[in-house]
Design a protein around this motif. Structure first.
Motif, PDB file in Angstrom:
ATOM      1  N   VAL A  88      23.346 -18.283  28.670  1.00  0.00           N
ATOM      2  CA  VAL A  88      24.721 -18.767  28.854  1.00  0.00           C
ATOM      3  C   VAL A  88      25.689 -17.888  28.073  1.00  0.00           C
ATOM      4  O   VAL A  88      26.752 -17.505  28.585  1.00  0.00           O
ATOM      5  CB  VAL A  88      24.849 -20.246  28.424  1.00  0.00           C
ATOM      6  N   LEU A  89      25.325 -17.530  26.852  1.00  0.00           N
ATOM      7  CA  LEU A  89      26.188 -16.658  26.046  1.00  0.00           C
ATOM      8  C   LEU A  89      26.338 -15.282  26.692  1.00  0.00           C
ATOM      9  O   LEU A  89      27.437 -14.718  26.717  1.00  0.00           O
ATOM     10  CB  LEU A  89      25.630 -16.537  24.626  1.00  0.00           C
ATOM     11  N   ARG A  90      25.254 -14.750  27.220  1.00  0.00           N
ATOM     12  CA  ARG A  90      25.349 -13.461  27.926  1.00  0.00           C
ATOM     13  C   ARG A  90      26.215 -13.587  29.159  1.00  0.00           C
ATOM     14  O   ARG A  90      26.978 -12.681  29.493  1.00  0.00           O
ATOM     15  CB  ARG A  90      23.963 -12.959  28.310  1.00  0.00           C
ATOM     16  N   GLY A  91      26.113 -14.722  29.856  1.00  0.00           N
ATOM     17  CA  GLY A  91      26.924 -14.931  31.049  1.00  0.00           C
ATOM     18  C   GLY A  91      28.409 -15.023  30.742  1.00  0.00           C
ATOM     19  O   GLY A  91      29.241 -14.485  31.486  1.00  0.00           O
ATOM     20  N   ILE A  92      28.749 -15.699  29.661  1.00  0.00           N
ATOM     21  CA  ILE A  92      30.158 -15.792  29.267  1.00  0.00           C
ATOM     22  C   ILE A  92      30.701 -14.407  28.933  1.00  0.00           C
ATOM     23  O   ILE A  92      31.808 -14.046  29.349  1.00  0.00           O
ATOM     24  CB  ILE A  92      30.337 -16.762  28.080  1.00  0.00           C
ATOM     25  N   ALA A  93      29.933 -13.618  28.218  1.00  0.00           N
ATOM     26  CA  ALA A  93      30.374 -12.263  27.877  1.00  0.00           C
ATOM     27  C   ALA A  93      30.518 -11.403  29.138  1.00  0.00           C
ATOM     28  O   ALA A  93      31.488 -10.650  29.275  1.00  0.00           O
ATOM     29  CB  ALA A  93      29.390 -11.621  26.903  1.00  0.00           C
ATOM     30  N   ALA A  94      29.572 -11.521  30.064  1.00  0.00           N
ATOM     31  CA  ALA A  94      29.645 -10.745  31.305  1.00  0.00           C
ATOM     32  C   ALA A  94      30.846 -11.173  32.148  1.00  0.00           C
ATOM     33  O   ALA A  94      31.567 -10.328  32.706  1.00  0.00           O
ATOM     34  CB  ALA A  94      28.355 -10.908  32.096  1.00  0.00           C
ATOM     35  N   LEU A  95      31.093 -12.480  32.249  1.00  0.00           N
ATOM     36  CA  LEU A  95      32.232 -12.971  33.014  1.00  0.00           C
ATOM     37  C   LEU A  95      33.544 -12.491  32.412  1.00  0.00           C
ATOM     38  O   LEU A  95      34.445 -12.039  33.137  1.00  0.00           O
ATOM     39  CB  LEU A  95      32.208 -14.502  33.067  1.00  0.00           C
ATOM     40  N   HIS A  96      33.640 -12.528  31.104  1.00  0.00           N
ATOM     41  CA  HIS A  96      34.878 -12.080  30.458  1.00  0.00           C
ATOM     42  C   HIS A  96      35.074 -10.581  30.630  1.00  0.00           C
ATOM     43  O   HIS A  96      36.199 -10.126  30.840  1.00  0.00           O
ATOM     44  CB  HIS A  96      34.869 -12.458  28.980  1.00  0.00           C
ATOM     45  N   THR A  97      34.002  -9.820  30.571  1.00  0.00           N
ATOM     46  CA  THR A  97      34.109  -8.372  30.790  1.00  0.00           C
ATOM     47  C   THR A  97      34.597  -8.084  32.207  1.00  0.00           C
ATOM     48  O   THR A  97      35.464  -7.236  32.412  1.00  0.00           O
ATOM     49  CB  THR A  97      32.746  -7.699  30.548  1.00  0.00           C
ATOM     50  N   LEU A  98      34.050  -8.802  33.191  1.00  0.00           N
ATOM     51  CA  LEU A  98      34.500  -8.631  34.574  1.00  0.00           C
ATOM     52  C   LEU A  98      35.958  -9.058  34.741  1.00  0.00           C
ATOM     53  O   LEU A  98      36.703  -8.461  35.528  1.00  0.00           O
ATOM     54  CB  LEU A  98      33.614  -9.433  35.526  1.00  0.00           C
ATOM     55  N   LEU A  99      36.377 -10.081  34.010  1.00  0.00           N
ATOM     56  CA  LEU A  99      37.769 -10.514  34.062  1.00  0.00           C
ATOM     57  C   LEU A  99      38.701  -9.400  33.610  1.00  0.00           C
ATOM     58  O   LEU A  99      39.720  -9.128  34.247  1.00  0.00           O
ATOM     59  CB  LEU A  99      37.970 -11.758  33.192  1.00  0.00           C
ATOM     60  N   LEU A 100      38.354  -8.758  32.525  1.00  0.00           N
ATOM     61  CA  LEU A 100      39.216  -7.696  32.000  1.00  0.00           C
ATOM     62  C   LEU A 100      39.238  -6.476  32.911  1.00  0.00           C
ATOM     63  O   LEU A 100      40.246  -5.796  33.019  1.00  0.00           O
ATOM     64  CB  LEU A 100      38.757  -7.298  30.599  1.00  0.00           C
TER      65      LEU A 100
END
Length: 180
Positions: free
Chosen positions: A139-151
């Motif tokens: 879940v933590l990796r997913g949040i980081a990946a989602l935020h990276t894609l957002l930026l």
């Protein structure tokens, strides 16, 4: 085998970089909100680029307006709080799961998971905690990946997904605080 031999020893593992990224989302999000209020979206973009470079090695951040800077700062702060909560749950699962017998010293009640024996309760807590710990790390990796894609802003589904996740996080925290 070649990749393992050519990778520098000092490079942190990928999950470690995601954890650090998640922990830094709250302070960077708050600083981004301040940048938006002060009218300095370029400073926020540079900060996001540096944070993204730590996680993925390279980072492309699209140009930011003041409104986008404020929105991304708010989303980042909320996702950062969610990440800190999941990290707290991970630490709690590690302490109360495999090490349950060292933490809990009272009598084992019949309703305890794995009870009525102490060994059964310890085993049950440990076996339940291990998959939870693995899930929390993902879940933590997913949040980081989602935020990276957002930026990066390369996919159209990322902004609505991030808004839904942030709204769900706020609703969860509100409900959790109501029951505490």
């Amino acid at each position: 085998m070649t990749h393992t031999l050519t990778r520098p020893i000092t490079a942190p593992p990928r999950w470690h970089r995601s954890l650090v990224y998640d922990v830094l989302l709250v302070p960077v999000g708050v600083l981004t909100l301040a940048d938006a209020v002060l009218g300095e979206p370029e400073t926020a973009a540079r900060r996001w680029r540096r944070l993204g470079e730590y996680r993925v090695g390279r980072s492309e951040v699209r140009p930011m307006t003041t409104a986008r800077t404020f929105g991304y700062g708010l989303l980042s702060a909320v996702l950062g709080l969610a990440s800190l909560f999941v990290l707290f749950l991970t630490v709690l699962a590690v302490i109360r799961g495999p090490f349950w017998g060292f933490v809990e010293h009272g009598a084992v009640e019949p309703g305890t998971w794995g009870g009525p024996s102490r060994a059964g309760a310890w085993l049950a807590h440990g076996l339940i905690a291990l998959p939870c710990i693995v899930a929390f790390v993902f879940v933590l990796r997913g949040i980081a990946a989602l935020h990276t894609l957002l930026l990066q802003g390369t996919r159209s589904w990322v902004l609505p997904a991030t808004i839904v996740l942030a709204a769900g996080t706020c609703a969860f925290f509100r409900a959790w605080l109501q029951q505490v």
